[in-house]
Design an enzyme around this catalytic site. Structure first.
Site, PDB file in Angstrom:
ATOM      1  N   ASP A 265      50.533  39.875  34.740  1.00 32.87           N
ATOM      2  CA  ASP A 265      51.230  39.024  35.706  1.00 32.87           C
ATOM      3  C   ASP A 265      52.690  39.460  35.747  1.00 32.87           C
ATOM      4  OD1 ASP A 265      51.761  36.938  37.498  1.00 32.87           O
ATOM      5  OD2 ASP A 265      52.091  35.471  35.899  1.00 32.87           O
ATOM      6  N   HIS A 266      53.356  39.148  36.831  1.00 34.38           N
ATOM      7  CA  HIS A 266      54.801  39.365  36.919  1.00 34.38           C
ATOM      8  C   HIS A 266      55.521  38.080  36.512  1.00 34.38           C
ATOM      9  CE1 HIS A 266      54.027  42.741  39.989  1.00 34.38           C
ATOM     10  NE2 HIS A 266      54.512  43.294  38.896  1.00 34.38           N
ATOM     11  N   PHE A 445      53.336  34.566  40.181  1.00 36.19           N
ATOM     12  CA  PHE A 445      52.030  34.265  40.790  1.00 36.19           C
ATOM     13  C   PHE A 445      51.230  35.523  41.120  1.00 36.19           C
ATOM     14  CE2 PHE A 445      55.426  31.451  42.553  1.00 36.19           C
ATOM     15  CZ  PHE A 445      55.289  30.426  41.639  1.00 36.19           C
ATOM     16  N   HIS A 446      51.328  36.558  40.279  1.00 38.41           N
ATOM     17  CA  HIS A 446      50.644  37.823  40.553  1.00 38.41           C
ATOM     18  C   HIS A 446      49.612  38.136  39.474  1.00 38.41           C
ATOM     19  CE1 HIS A 446      54.626  38.956  42.768  1.00 38.41           C
ATOM     20  NE2 HIS A 446      53.897  38.086  43.448  1.00 38.41           N
ATOM     21  N   VAL A 447      48.896  37.139  39.009  1.00 37.29           N
ATOM     22  CA  VAL A 447      47.907  37.338  37.951  1.00 37.29           C
ATOM     23  C   VAL A 447      46.790  38.267  38.448  1.00 37.29           C
ATOM     24  CG1 VAL A 447      46.707  35.212  38.616  1.00 37.29           C
ATOM     25  CG2 VAL A 447      46.332  36.198  36.353  1.00 37.29           C
TER      26      VAL A 447
END
Length: 510
Positions: A265-266, A445-447
């Site tokens: 994630d980021h 929110f980049h899982v």
């Protein structure tokens, strides 16, 4: 005949279609799974809130709409991991063919695709121009196009909207497809288990209004639940780490250790700066400002409610000897330091003029995992993001903050900045920066990567054709198959995976 099961409901909601409405949907259980991580050791044992779309269009119906593909070397790295056909030259045509781009057809952009993309430079807040000038002064340069041949530098994001309306995957791709007689949509059907005959997927069990139903397939079962729901469903179905499944009384169909593992994630943070000029705070903080802009949007589909709060951004190198940008920047002509409990801060801008500049690492190396907590398909899984578990990620935190500092200290920014919310970056040591990040850092929110694509079934879940290792007639086609998270927002790469995955399915059918 194709059956599409969707656990959520319709995307035909005002706050889904209105771009800035994602702030309203941030905590809305009607369209949001509302996940939370387990306490994260590197983030002072804070649990991090993970909104995920539970609605047609998935997270593309509640995201911030930034349209960015990532950097070409991201996908070349995918190929180097043993995934032939997933290098940049292979995936680029899918990106291009998806688009209906306002700049017209070119080597780098396409027209006629289902996904309408907007160039919002003319509508962006005037402070974005000052931000770009500051990027030049800081030595980072400026790019006209994050999706073009020279993506490095500061710039204005393109977003997935059209005439002031969100362009989710449901809007762009599903709605047109629903006109076909061979596609049936079943909304509010919560998939609970993949049904197997030996090692062959033969159907899906799902819950509809509290009643368990089954549907059997003559072709393939395809999971597209995203980086949380797809591995969760596999584990519930007996596919995953054998010890985990047995501990919950689930019969093991296939011991596949990578299901739920390799999560990336980021993680990012914003810095707040008070300024001596008007920002979106001045427009959207007073109730009358919200009302005026709401009326403007309803009548014209224009104004700040038709955009994302992430208007500017950048790809920058935190260190001169790096071969690629290692930091992504975000510029927001708004700030929100406080909000009522349970409310998304962006719906409550600060009552003073301020901006935010945020940063995230392009390619974090920390990896976490998720695991079902019981055999109940309605129990949220345990999510261990394992943030900041590598030295590289900690160094990127420092690089990101120093990049923000460079921009803030330029003559252009110093002409408007009158103070910082909290301690000044200029007085913070590297250790102070890391500690601050541990206190405030949160997901962007980049899982992804929880059903990782790769050739080795000891670590990967799907092969280069997105078929689950060791099983028949079962694929995963969503962001969970990423071998590593790309540099930037993942909406566009996820749509690319969907398009290429559809081609792979059709090639086998034909």
């Amino acid at each position: 005949m194709v059956l599409l099961l969707e656990a959520g409901g319709t995307d035909r909601r005002f706050y889904v279609q209105m771009p800035i409405g994602y702030g309203k949907n941030f905590f809305n259980p009607a369209v949001n799974w509302k996940y939370e991580t387990e306490p994260e050791p590197a983030l002072n044992n804070r649990s991090i809130y993970w909104p995920r779309g539970k609605v047609l269009g998935g997270s593309s119906s509640i995201n911030a709409m930034v349209y960015i593909r990532g950097l070409p070397y991201d996908f070349d790295d995918w190929e180097k991991e043993g995934n032939a056909g997933w290098g940049w030259e292979d995936v680029f045509p899918y990106f291009r063919d998806l688009e209906d781009h306002p700049w017209g057809e070119s080597r780098h952009h396409g027209i006629g695709g289902r996904l309408k993309v907007s160039d919002v430079r003319a509508s962006a807040h005037p402070l974005c121009e000052l931000y770009l000038k500051a990027c030049e002064e800081a030595g980072f340069g400026v790019t006209e196009d994050f999706n073009g041949p020279n993506p490095e530098g500061g710039g204005i994001f393109q977003i997935t909207t059209h005439k002031g309306i969100r362009q989710s995957s449901a809007k762009a791709f599903l709605r047109p497809a629903l006109k076909r007689s061979n596609l049936h949509l079943l909304a509010r059907g919560h998939a609970t288990r993949v049904i197997f005959d030996g090692h062959r997927a033969v159907g899906i069990e799902y819950d509809k209004n509290g009643k368990r139903e089954r549907v059997y397939v003559s072709g393939e079962v395809i999971l597209a639940g995203g980086a949380v729901n797809s591995p969760q469903l596999l584990q519930l179905s007996g596919v995953g780490p054998a010890k985990l499944l047995q501990s919950h009384g689930i019969d093991v169909v296939h011991d596949l250790p990578g299901v739920g593992a390799n999560m990336q994630d980021h993680l990012g943070a914003n810095f707040h700066f008070r300024v001596n000029c008007s920002t979106l705070n001045d427009v959207l903080s007073p109730w009358w400002g919200k009302l005026a802009q709401g009326i403007r949007y309803v009548l014209t589909r224009q104004g700040p409610l038709s955009l994302s709060v992430n208007q500017g951004g950048g790809y920058v190198r935190g260190r001169d000897d790096y071969s690629h940008p290692n930091i992504q920047l975000y510029f927001q002509p708004v700030s929100y330091t406080k909000a009522p409990e349970g409310a998304r801060p962006m719906m409550h801008p600060d009552p003073f003029s301020a901006i935010m500049i945020g940063h995230q690492p392009c390619r974090p190396t920390s990896r976490g995992y998720l695991a079902i907590r019981s055999s109940d398909p309605f129990d949220h899984p345990k999510i261990h993001a394992n943030y900041l578990s590598t030295d590289k990620d900690i160094n990127d935190v420092i690089d990101g903050a120093r990049a923000v500092q460079k921009i803030a200290e330029t003559p252009t920014m110093q002409s408007i900045i009158i103070g910082e919310d909290g301690r000044s970056l200029a007085t913070m040591s590297d250790d102070d920066i890391v500690q601050h990040f541990r206190e405030v850092g949160s997901t962007n929110f980049h899982v992804s990567c929880t059903c990782m694509m790769g050739s080795d079934p000891k670590t990967a879940v799907v092969d280069q054709s997105l078929k689950v290792h060791g099983l028949e007639r079962l694929r995963v086609i969503d962001a969970s198959v990423f071998p590593c998270v790309p540099s930037g927002n993942i909406n566009a790469p996820t749509m690319m995976v969907g398009a290429k995955g559809a081609d792979l399915v059709l090639r086998d059918v034909n």
